[in-house]
Design an enzyme around this catalytic site. Structure first.
Site, PDB file in Angstrom:
ATOM      1  N   LYS A 199       0.779  -1.235   0.000  1.00  0.00           N
ATOM      2  CA  LYS A 199       0.000   0.000   0.000  1.00  0.00           C
ATOM      3  C   LYS A 199       0.810   1.284   0.000  1.00  0.00           C
ATOM      4  O   LYS A 199       1.704   1.463   0.817  1.00  0.00           O
ATOM      5  CB  LYS A 199      -0.905   0.005   1.229  1.00  0.00           C
ATOM      6  N   GLY A 355       8.527  -6.331   8.769  1.00  0.00           N
ATOM      7  CA  GLY A 355       8.223  -7.762   8.860  1.00  0.00           C
ATOM      8  C   GLY A 355       8.425  -8.536   7.563  1.00  0.00           C
ATOM      9  O   GLY A 355       9.094  -9.573   7.543  1.00  0.00           O
TER      10      GLY A 355
END
Ligand code: 3PG
Ligand code: MG
Length: 397
Positions: A199, A355
């Site tokens: 995003k 992550g």
């Protein structure tokens, strides 16, 4: 503020906030990735070998209403013992009589692990009384929880005020800060950031901050298609955030004004469905046919990125280049990792964080071959946005 390097831990009980928020197997509660525990071990060993004892505070997961089996820290006791090569005493509550008694009895060289601080909602509320109860347990406060430094919680920030002359960063926290500052403030050039992931919306502030710090920004992954569409490209059914088309254009414009190069993929691997077994094809990124979606970067883009990275002296990587969880769409992410490794071998400083990109370097077995892998996800992103993290501020002020 004290320094862990010079502070005397002799006969002191050090309250150490760590981020042992590690993933556990849903059924067996076995730890599936112990990176964060390993990363804090040097701090713990330093305190113990300096004649102190350690009282560990951490959260695990996001428990909603008090204690929950799935989030109990009893599941991680054994692993801490193995990694620290010391017996770990466990307190079933992080505050109150039992915790206080366990702390009193704690001898030099011993480790006490307190149960999940988030079993009390006072933790996330940043409650002062709760922080004071925790503070009662130790003689000094060490914050080594970089992964949670963006939270203004009782054990990560508020507690520091009870140790005005006995608070410090742990070794992990120090290393994380040094690494990100090196990327943001190093005068070595060229500096390149690779920003990927799904995003645009979650990365705008970071990109805007990086525009003032880097020479080039490679934009890849799902967010690239919003930039391509904004410039009039045909992206088929690729991921897009239509509300951010103008933002994408303004980032490109701002970069031009600042003389920062924005590098987008030129080709892409497309799929006829979101699946590892989808039909594949490789096309120009602005000519994706209807019904097809881009899931990885193409070969030409990989070469373009490699060239930029091989010239770079400082590299930051956050966010994958494609859906690397699908083996058939992992090449772009793997190649960027390879290019970073190559640049690192040639003397560049490389920082990988977030992550997904950390999972990617681990998947490809390359974590040891970059300069630094951050233990922070959200914390690193907020740091890159230019925010002074509450956990860091509380120690410095
Ligand atoms: C993380 O894993 O991102 C940190 O441990 C922080 O956890 P949180 O997002 O639940 O605050
Ligand atoms: Mg998080």
């Amino acid at each position: 503020m004290q320094s862990i390097h010079s502070y005397s831990f002799q006969n002191k009980k050090a309250l150490v906030r760590v981020d042992f928020n590690v993933p556990l197997d849903k059924n067996t509660f076995e730890i599936t990735d112990d990176t964060r525990i390993k990363a804090a071990v040097p701090t713990l060993k330093k305190i113990l070998s300096g004649g102190g004892s350690v009282i560990l505070m951490t959260h695990l997961g996001r428990p909603k209403n008090g204690p929950e089996e799935a989030y109990s820290l009893k599941h991680i006791v054994k692993r801490i013992e193995e990694l620290c090569e010391t017996r770990v005493i466990f307190s079933e509550s992080c505050v109150g009589d039992d915790a206080e008694l366990a702390s009193e009895k704690l001898g030099q060289g011993e480790i006490l692990l307190l149960e999940n601080v988030r079993f009390f909602k006072e933790e996330t509320d940043g409650d002062q009384n709760f922080a004071e109860k925790l503070a009662k347990l130790g003689d000094c406060y060490v914050n080594d929880a970089f992964g949670t430094a963006h939270r203004a919680h009782a054990s990560t920030a508020v507690i520091a005020e009870f140790f005005p002359n006995d608070k410090m960063f742990g070794l992990l926290m120090e290393a994380e800060i040094v690494s990100i500052d090196k990327v943001l403030n190093s005068t070595d050039e060229p500096k390149t950031a690779i920003v990927g992931g799904a995003k645009v919306s979650s990365k705008i502030t970071i990109i805007e901050n990086l525009l003032n710090k880097m020479n080039s920004i490679i934009i890849g992954g799902g967010m690239a298609y919003t930039f391509i569409k904004a410039q009039g490209g045909k992206i088929g059914s690729s991921l897009v955030e239509d509300e951010f088309l103008d933002t994408a254009l303004s980032i490109i414009e701002k970069a031009k004004q600042l003389g920062v190069e924005i590098i987008l993929p030129v080709d892409t691997v497309i799929a006829d469905s979101f699946s590892n077994d989808a039909q594949r094809n490789e096309v120009k990124i602005d000519e994706i046919p209807d019904g097809w979606m881009g899931l990885d970067t193409g070969k030409v883009s990989e070469q373009v990125f490699d060239k930029v990275l091989s010239n770079s002296k400082v590299i930051l990587w956050n966010g994958p280049m494609g859906v690397f969880e699908f083996d058939n769409f992992q090449t772009g992410t793997k190649q960027i990792a390879n290019s970073i490794v190559k640049a690192t071998q040639n003397g560049a400083f490389s920082l990988v964080g977030g992550g997904d990109s950390v999972a990617a370097v681990n998947k490809f077995g390359l974590a040891q071959q970059v300069s630094y892998v951050s233990t922070g996800g959200g914390a690193m992103l907020e740091y890159l946005e230019g925010i002074e993290l509450p956990g860091i501020k509380a120690i410095r002020n």
